[in-house]
Design an enzyme around this catalytic site. Structure first.
Site, PDB file in Angstrom:
ATOM      1  N   CYS A 292       0.814  -1.233   0.000  1.00 17.34           N
ATOM      2  CA  CYS A 292       0.000   0.000   0.000  1.00 17.34           C
ATOM      3  C   CYS A 292       0.836   1.267   0.000  1.00 17.34           C
ATOM      4  O   CYS A 292       0.319   2.346  -0.281  1.00 17.34           O
ATOM      5  CB  CYS A 292      -0.938   0.009   1.202  1.00 17.34           C
ATOM      6  SG  CYS A 292      -2.169  -1.306   1.165  1.00 17.34           S
TER       7      CYS A 292
ATOM      8  N   HIS B  36      -9.110   3.447  -2.136  1.00 21.73           N
ATOM      9  CA  HIS B  36      -7.685   3.155  -1.975  1.00 21.73           C
ATOM     10  C   HIS B  36      -7.202   2.291  -3.136  1.00 21.73           C
ATOM     11  O   HIS B  36      -7.175   1.065  -3.032  1.00 21.73           O
ATOM     12  CB  HIS B  36      -7.498   2.442  -0.632  1.00 21.73           C
ATOM     13  CG  HIS B  36      -6.113   1.963  -0.328  1.00 21.73           C
ATOM     14  ND1 HIS B  36      -4.973   2.514  -0.873  1.00 21.73           N
ATOM     15  CD2 HIS B  36      -5.693   0.967   0.515  1.00 21.73           C
ATOM     16  CE1 HIS B  36      -3.908   1.867  -0.402  1.00 21.73           C
ATOM     17  NE2 HIS B  36      -4.328   0.937   0.434  1.00 21.73           N
TER      18      HIS B  36
ATOM     19  N   CYS C 105       0.041   2.933   6.327  1.00 19.82           N
ATOM     20  CA  CYS C 105       0.390   1.608   6.838  1.00 19.82           C
ATOM     21  C   CYS C 105       0.618   0.689   5.647  1.00 19.82           C
ATOM     22  O   CYS C 105       0.126   0.941   4.546  1.00 19.82           O
ATOM     23  CB  CYS C 105      -0.707   1.063   7.743  1.00 19.82           C
ATOM     24  SG  CYS C 105      -2.315   0.835   6.945  1.00 19.82           S
TER      25      CYS C 105
END
Length: 401
Positions: free
Chosen positions: A90, A357, A387
């Site tokens: 991510c 996202h 994160c």
């Protein structure tokens, strides 16, 4: 030598399923759309753009075979343009920006593109497999749990309730809807058009202005069954015996939305900017990554931010605005509590719960988002942090010039 951000653009984010507006748009098309807009807006002599670094998490099918080079070739920027695709899960989109900044600051390159892409309607998350989750010889000693269970572990350990995370999600939706109503994103969003020039999507598709606590209360926890039946709750409790049980409170409404999207930043040194008549918007002041426990894998934003702040000679109160990726509501709640920062400085225009996202693109999207808002409010410094799966965190501090 400084690394300057000359521009940062993104596509709108389309729902990452078969009903999403961007399912017919390849990741290459999303990227090329931004590249063409950057060239036009900046009157850019593309012969000076030397390299492109892109984050992309699921690098198969449409996103395989170095999707960055595929887009570079398709863009018409020139055969000289090299490109590489990276995967820091991510954090990939921000990692691309940070690596480009390092190239610029070292003097090895003068002008680069950096960002990311993820077409989650076309290339489903997890399709690439991987030993970290799939190989018992790796997963068992690594105390692997799915990210949703990790988010619920954070909530259980630090005492966040279902009402806490749902209230955070409602506020994310409210802020995102207000931002779109006030056209805060308009200048940085590049509409996606089809081959005939007709607009397919010109705004983030996932925003739900009517989201309420009562509505979210009707949603069942998404990770309870896999946590209990799959044995992952036991793994988490074995790692954190002070947690008596995992309180499963995350669901689709308070977790990041699955979407399609792409983003790019134009990053270079002062000399090339002066030569091409580019106006710098900000400089990249500090970057950091950090490793964390792989079971409670999503607590990396706070320590990564501290590391970046220390390198910059700053403290959390010196930052005007934060963008903390809303992978799950508890992730941001924990980061705010850990750093001691108020919600009115964090994700002021909503976050991934409302907006989505797109894994490999999000870091660069957040960079552009915080830069736009710093300019709108006439503020100076912004910090972007995410994160990362497997137990990592990443952070970048920018300062307007």
């Amino acid at each position: 030598m400084e690394a300057y951000i000359y521009d940062a653009l993104r596509t709108p984010r389309g729902r990452g399923n078969k009903k999403g507006a961007l399912i017919g748009s390849t990741p290459t098309h999303l990227l090329v759309s931004i590249m063409e807009e950057l060239k036009s807006r900046q009157n850019l002599d593309t012969s000076y753009v030397e390299d492109m670094i892109l984050g992309c998490v699921t690098q198969i099918m449409d996103q395989g075979a170095n999707v960055a080079k595929t887009a570079a070739q398709q863009s018409g920027y020139g055969e000289h343009l090299t490109a590489v695709t990276l995967n820091r899960f991510c954090g990939s989109g921000l990692e691309a920006v940070n690596q480009a900044a390092a190239y610029i600051k070292s003097g090895f390159t003068d002008l680069m593109l950096a960002g990311g892409v993820e077409s989650m309607s076309r290339v489903k998350m997890g399709m690439d497999g991987g030993a970290i989750a799939m190989d018992p010889m790796v997963a068992l000693p690594g105390h692997f749990v799915p990210q949703g269970v990790s988010a619920d572990l954070i909530a259980s350990k630090y005492g966040y309730s279902r009402n806490d995370v749902d209230a955070f999600a409602v506020e994310s939706q409210r802020r995102a809807a207000e931002a779109w109503a006030n056209n805060y994103f308009k200048n940085s969003v590049v509409p996606v058009k089809d081959v005939n020039g007709f607009t397919i999507l010109d705004r983030d598709e996932n925003v739900r202005p009517g989201t309420s606590l009562d509505g979210l209360a009707k949603l069942n926890p998404a990770f309870e069954m896999i946590g209990q039946m799959g044995g992952f709750d036991a793994v988490a409790i074995d790692r954190y015996p002070e947690v008596e049980f995992i309180n499963h409170i995350h669901h689709a409404g308070n977790s990041s939305a699955i979407v399609d999207g792409a983003s790019l930043a134009l990053i270079g040194n002062k000399e090339v900017g002066d030569k091409l008549g580019l106006k710098p918007r900000a400089r990249i002041r500090s970057v950091a990554t950090i490793g964390t426990d792989p079971t409670m894998m999503l607590v990396g934003p706070a320590p990564a931010s501290r590391k970046a702040l220390k390198k910059a000679g700053m403290n959390p109160n010196d930052i005007d605005l934060y963008e903390v990726n809303e992978a799950f509501a508890a992730v941001v709640l924990r980061c705010m509590d850990d750093l001691g920062i108020p919600h009115d400085k964090v994700n002021v225009n909503g976050g991934a719960i409302a907006l989505g996202h797109p894994l490999g693109a999000t870091g660069c999207i957040l960079l552009g988002t915080v830069l736009d808002e710093l300019e709108r409010r006439d503020l100076s410094t912004g910090l972007v942090t995410l994160c990362i799966g497997g137990g990592m965190g990443i952070a970048t501090i920018i300062e307007r010039v």
